[in-house]
Scaffold this active site. Structure first.
Site, mmCIF file in Angstrom:
data_model
loop_
_atom_site.group_PDB
_atom_site.id
_atom_site.type_symbol
_atom_site.label_atom_id
_atom_site.label_comp_id
_atom_site.label_asym_id
_atom_site.label_seq_id
_atom_site.Cartn_x
_atom_site.Cartn_y
_atom_site.Cartn_z
ATOM 1 N N SER A 77 0.825 -1.217 0.000
ATOM 2 C CA SER A 77 0.000 0.000 0.000
ATOM 3 C C SER A 77 0.849 1.253 0.000
ATOM 4 O O SER A 77 1.919 1.302 0.632
ATOM 5 C CB SER A 77 -0.871 -0.016 1.262
ATOM 6 N N TYR B 160 -1.820 -0.404 10.711
ATOM 7 C CA TYR B 160 -2.065 -1.032 9.409
ATOM 8 C C TYR B 160 -0.826 -0.882 8.512
ATOM 9 O O TYR B 160 -0.321 -1.848 7.937
ATOM 10 C CB TYR B 160 -3.300 -0.398 8.740
ATOM 11 N N LYS C 24 1.923 -3.726 6.970
ATOM 12 C CA LYS C 24 2.314 -3.886 5.555
ATOM 13 C C LYS C 24 3.832 -3.758 5.410
ATOM 14 O O LYS C 24 4.457 -4.464 4.617
ATOM 15 C CB LYS C 24 1.614 -2.828 4.688
ATOM 16 N N TYR D 98 -0.427 -0.170 -3.857
ATOM 17 C CA TYR D 98 -1.592 0.458 -4.487
ATOM 18 C C TYR D 98 -1.796 1.863 -3.926
ATOM 19 O O TYR D 98 -1.638 2.077 -2.730
ATOM 20 C CB TYR D 98 -2.894 -0.290 -4.193
ATOM 21 N N PHE D 99 -2.271 2.752 -4.769
ATOM 22 C CA PHE D 99 -2.696 4.066 -4.300
ATOM 23 C C PHE D 99 -4.177 3.963 -3.884
ATOM 24 O O PHE D 99 -4.477 3.232 -2.958
ATOM 25 C CB PHE D 99 -2.292 5.149 -5.318
ATOM 26 N N ASN D 100 -5.118 4.649 -4.510
ATOM 27 C CA ASN D 100 -6.500 4.582 -4.006
ATOM 28 C C ASN D 100 -7.393 3.812 -4.978
ATOM 29 O O ASN D 100 -7.935 4.400 -5.919
ATOM 30 C CB ASN D 100 -7.040 5.995 -3.765
ATOM 31 N N ARG E 78 -5.759 12.862 -4.072
ATOM 32 C CA ARG E 78 -5.333 11.458 -4.096
ATOM 33 C C ARG E 78 -5.218 10.971 -5.529
ATOM 34 O O ARG E 78 -5.758 11.573 -6.456
ATOM 35 C CB ARG E 78 -6.359 10.572 -3.365
HETATM 36 P P1 NAD Z 1 -11.208 -6.541 1.109
HETATM 37 O O1 NAD Z 1 -11.438 -6.464 2.566
HETATM 38 O O2 NAD Z 1 -12.356 -6.287 0.206
HETATM 39 O O3 NAD Z 1 -10.576 -7.961 0.726
HETATM 40 C C1 NAD Z 1 -9.795 -8.697 1.628
HETATM 41 C C2 NAD Z 1 -10.305 -10.130 1.606
HETATM 42 O O4 NAD Z 1 -9.528 -10.913 2.524
HETATM 43 C C3 NAD Z 1 -11.769 -10.257 2.050
HETATM 44 O O5 NAD Z 1 -12.465 -11.073 1.156
HETATM 45 C C4 NAD Z 1 -11.671 -10.901 3.439
HETATM 46 O O6 NAD Z 1 -12.814 -11.688 3.732
HETATM 47 C C5 NAD Z 1 -10.402 -11.722 3.282
HETATM 48 N N1 NAD Z 1 -9.723 -12.023 4.541
HETATM 49 C C6 NAD Z 1 -9.464 -11.176 5.564
HETATM 50 N N2 NAD Z 1 -8.822 -11.831 6.540
HETATM 51 C C7 NAD Z 1 -8.651 -13.120 6.126
HETATM 52 C C8 NAD Z 1 -8.061 -14.261 6.692
HETATM 53 N N3 NAD Z 1 -7.516 -14.237 7.917
HETATM 54 N N4 NAD Z 1 -8.064 -15.409 5.989
HETATM 55 C C9 NAD Z 1 -8.634 -15.457 4.753
HETATM 56 N N5 NAD Z 1 -9.233 -14.399 4.172
HETATM 57 C C10 NAD Z 1 -9.229 -13.240 4.852
HETATM 58 O O7 NAD Z 1 -10.008 -5.555 0.764
HETATM 59 P P2 NAD Z 1 -9.454 -5.051 -0.636
HETATM 60 O O8 NAD Z 1 -9.771 -3.613 -0.753
HETATM 61 O O9 NAD Z 1 -9.857 -5.972 -1.692
HETATM 62 O O10 NAD Z 1 -7.892 -5.162 -0.331
HETATM 63 C C11 NAD Z 1 -7.146 -6.310 -0.701
HETATM 64 C C12 NAD Z 1 -5.727 -6.132 -0.194
HETATM 65 O O11 NAD Z 1 -5.186 -4.931 -0.756
HETATM 66 C C13 NAD Z 1 -5.595 -6.002 1.314
HETATM 67 O O12 NAD Z 1 -4.443 -6.713 1.722
HETATM 68 C C14 NAD Z 1 -5.405 -4.521 1.521
HETATM 69 O O13 NAD Z 1 -4.665 -4.240 2.690
HETATM 70 C C15 NAD Z 1 -4.659 -4.121 0.283
HETATM 71 N N6 NAD Z 1 -4.849 -2.711 -0.104
HETATM 72 C C16 NAD Z 1 -6.112 -2.229 -0.255
HETATM 73 C C17 NAD Z 1 -6.291 -0.885 -0.611
HETATM 74 C C18 NAD Z 1 -7.668 -0.301 -0.726
HETATM 75 O O14 NAD Z 1 -7.793 0.920 -0.607
HETATM 76 N N7 NAD Z 1 -8.716 -1.080 -0.978
HETATM 77 C C19 NAD Z 1 -5.173 -0.063 -0.813
HETATM 78 C C20 NAD Z 1 -3.895 -0.604 -0.661
HETATM 79 C C21 NAD Z 1 -3.742 -1.940 -0.309
HETATM 80 C C1 WQD Z 2 -9.381 10.171 0.407
HETATM 81 C C2 WQD Z 2 -9.579 11.665 0.595
HETATM 82 C C3 WQD Z 2 -9.923 12.288 2.887
HETATM 83 C C4 WQD Z 2 -13.741 10.235 3.392
HETATM 84 C C5 WQD Z 2 -6.980 5.054 2.522
HETATM 85 C C6 WQD Z 2 -6.005 4.374 3.431
HETATM 86 C C7 WQD Z 2 -4.845 3.842 2.646
HETATM 87 C C8 WQD Z 2 -5.316 2.971 1.479
HETATM 88 C C9 WQD Z 2 -6.367 3.651 0.656
HETATM 89 C C10 WQD Z 2 -5.246 0.656 2.103
HETATM 90 C C11 WQD Z 2 -8.850 12.222 1.811
HETATM 91 C C12 WQD Z 2 -11.153 12.572 2.071
HETATM 92 C C13 WQD Z 2 -12.558 10.741 2.886
HETATM 93 C C14 WQD Z 2 -14.812 11.133 3.675
HETATM 94 C C15 WQD Z 2 -13.440 12.954 2.913
HETATM 95 N N1 WQD Z 2 -5.892 1.751 1.935
HETATM 96 N N2 WQD Z 2 -12.414 12.064 2.653
HETATM 97 N N3 WQD Z 2 -14.601 12.459 3.410
HETATM 98 O O1 WQD Z 2 -7.060 8.089 3.302
HETATM 99 O O2 WQD Z 2 -6.168 8.408 0.952
HETATM 100 O O3 WQD Z 2 -6.344 6.148 1.889
HETATM 101 O O4 WQD Z 2 -7.411 4.120 1.514
HETATM 102 O O5 WQD Z 2 -4.071 0.453 1.991
HETATM 103 O O6 WQD Z 2 -4.085 3.114 3.545
HETATM 104 O O7 WQD Z 2 -5.550 5.300 4.396
HETATM 105 O O8 WQD Z 2 -8.397 7.340 1.282
HETATM 106 O O9 WQD Z 2 -10.742 7.460 0.591
HETATM 107 O O10 WQD Z 2 -10.206 7.556 3.063
HETATM 108 O O11 WQD Z 2 -9.634 9.491 1.618
HETATM 109 O O12 WQD Z 2 -13.308 14.156 2.713
HETATM 110 O O13 WQD Z 2 -15.894 10.724 4.144
HETATM 111 O O14 WQD Z 2 -10.975 11.895 0.855
HETATM 112 O O15 WQD Z 2 -9.714 13.276 3.861
HETATM 113 O O16 WQD Z 2 -8.429 13.524 1.470
HETATM 114 P P1 WQD Z 2 -6.944 7.611 1.929
HETATM 115 P P2 WQD Z 2 -9.833 7.900 1.653
#
Ligand code: NAD
Ligand code: WQD
Length: 371
Positions: free
Chosen positions: A144, A168, A172, A206-208, A260
């Protein structure tokens, strides 16, 4: 064609990636405990891919099936061992793992650090041990951009300082370090290193990730009140929530709201396919890549783009800044373009069009009434 284990494959990013990998001709075993997802997502992936979903036990994998679901936890070492062993026993050894499973809510990680380290770090260590025992040494890992904390420079290159600011992010970072150790690159300054240790690893930052598959059949379905901007906005547009709270309009950005790098989940899924193919066709190595668009959008840019896509007003009010937020995070995606020949294809308008199609067709996500 490869046999792949997809942990967390029922989740938001995992489900979209499963579809892209099935379309690329791979055979998939999904391991998920459904702690943050629904099996309905995988049934819909199967429909979209024109295949069927087989449910199985880790000890009873029936070969060869294109798309198999095993319900289980990545921390369950006997389950992992049985899964790798039975895939091998039926002539389909697992070639590579795409590891999405984990917990991802920043605020929750501050409340429950032990749980985050247990699932994200201990769970990954058990998974890697099972892989090692069964001679499977290729992994694509979900890292992330949260590792960059408050970035010193934007756009952010992979060489930027790693400075997680919550449990978190720390979890990572710990996994990234473990993967570097396995790849024989501990403490390496360079993000890409060849290694003699036999592991092929991609750490994808990943970004957002936002949006949905353009069919509107699969998408993001957060539990409870969304923490993140994009699902919150789609829920306001569909009438599930009255208004958006904008966290601060006094950031040092063009319109004062946070900026973002929003990446369409289908672009991200395709990035996984390219990273996997690159690893499978190369010598052991450690790839560390930003997956982002390189473009910044402010909170109000996203509001306007969603209003245009949905043809609905998105009411909002300005509130104080959210603790822990950075003003701007945007990827420098040049290394992924160079290494994978991959770059994002989809615009913010397409992100909103597809995210809205999903939310409109599934106002309650995978919940009541839409199975
Ligand atoms: P998500 O929660 O939708 O998917 C995660 C999946 O893992 C879910 O299906 C959940 O049921 C499963 N899971 C959780 N704990 C488990 C366990 N102990 N055993 C088996 N399965 C388990 O999340 P996502 O958004 O799809 O994210 C996927 C990955 O990408 C995560 O590792 C997350 O940290 C990472 N990531 C997500 C974002 C984001 O913004 N969505 C950004 C950066 C990194
Ligand atoms: C985006 C922008 C908020 C909600 C998060 C995690 C990061 C990664 C991706 C997993 C910011 C603003 C948000 C709201 C708002 N996940 N905002 N009102 O914080 O960039 O990243 O998700 O790895 O770890 O921190 O994403 O969507 O929460 O926020 O104004 O109700 O939207 O302040 O500027 P963020 P976000």
């Amino acid at each position: 064609m490869a046999q792949l284990l997809i942990t967390g494959g029922a989740g938001f990013i995992g489900s979209h990636t499963c579809l892209v990998l099935l379309e690329a001709g791979h055979q998939l075993l999904v391991l998920d405990d459904f702690s943050n997802s629904s099996a309905v997502a995988l049934k819909r992936v199967a429909e979209l891919a024109g295949t069927r979903l087989q449910r199985d036990q880790p000890t009873l994998i029936k070969a060869p099936d294109t798309f198999t679901l095993v319900e289980g936890d990545i921390r369950d070492a006997p389950c992992l061992d049985a899964l790798f062993a039975s895939a091998k026993a039926c002539g389909q050894p697992i070639d590579a793992v795409i590891h999405f499973a984990g917990l991802k809510a920043v605020g929750e990680s501050v409340q429950q650090p032990l749980r985050y380290w247990d699932v994200n770090v201990v769970g990954t260590q058990r998974l890697l041990s099972a892989m090692d025992q069964h001679n499977c040494r290729t992994m694509v890992f979900s890292s992330s951009a949260t590792l960059y904390g408050y970035p010193d420079q934007v756009p952010i290159p992979e060489t930027a300082p790693i400075q997680p600011i919550n449990p978190y992010g720390a979890s990572k970072h710990a996994v990234e370090e473990l993967l570097a150790d396995l790849a024989g690159c501990s403490g390496a300054a360079e993000p890409i290193q060849a290694s003699g240790a036999g592991w092929r690893i991609a750490r994808l930052r990943y970004f957002n990730p936002v949006g949905a598959h353009p069919s509107g059949r699969i998408g993001e379905d957060p539990n409870g009140i969304p923490n993140n901007l994009f699902p919150f906005i789609t829920q306001v547009a569909v009438g599930r929530r009255p208004e958006l709270t904008v966290f601060g309009d006094d950031w040092p950005t063009p319109d004062g709201t946070g900026v973002r790098d929003y990446i369409h989940v289908m672009d991200l899924a395709e990035g996984h396919r390219e990273a996997l193919h690159s690893l499978l066709s190369a010598d052991p190595q450690l790839l560390t890549l930003n997956l982002g668009s390189g473009q910044g959008a402010s909170v109000l840019d996203v509001v306007k783009a969603m209003e245009a896509a949905s043809q609905r007003a998105i009411p909002y009010r300005i509130a104080p800044r959210r603790p822990g937020d950075a003003a701007i995070t945007v990827a420098n995606p040049a290394l992924a373009a160079q290494q994978l020949h991959w770059r994002t294809q989809r615009s913010l308008a397409e992100i909103c069009r597809d995210g809205w199609a999903w939310q409109q067709a599934n106002p309650n996500g995978y919940g009541d009434g839409c199975r």
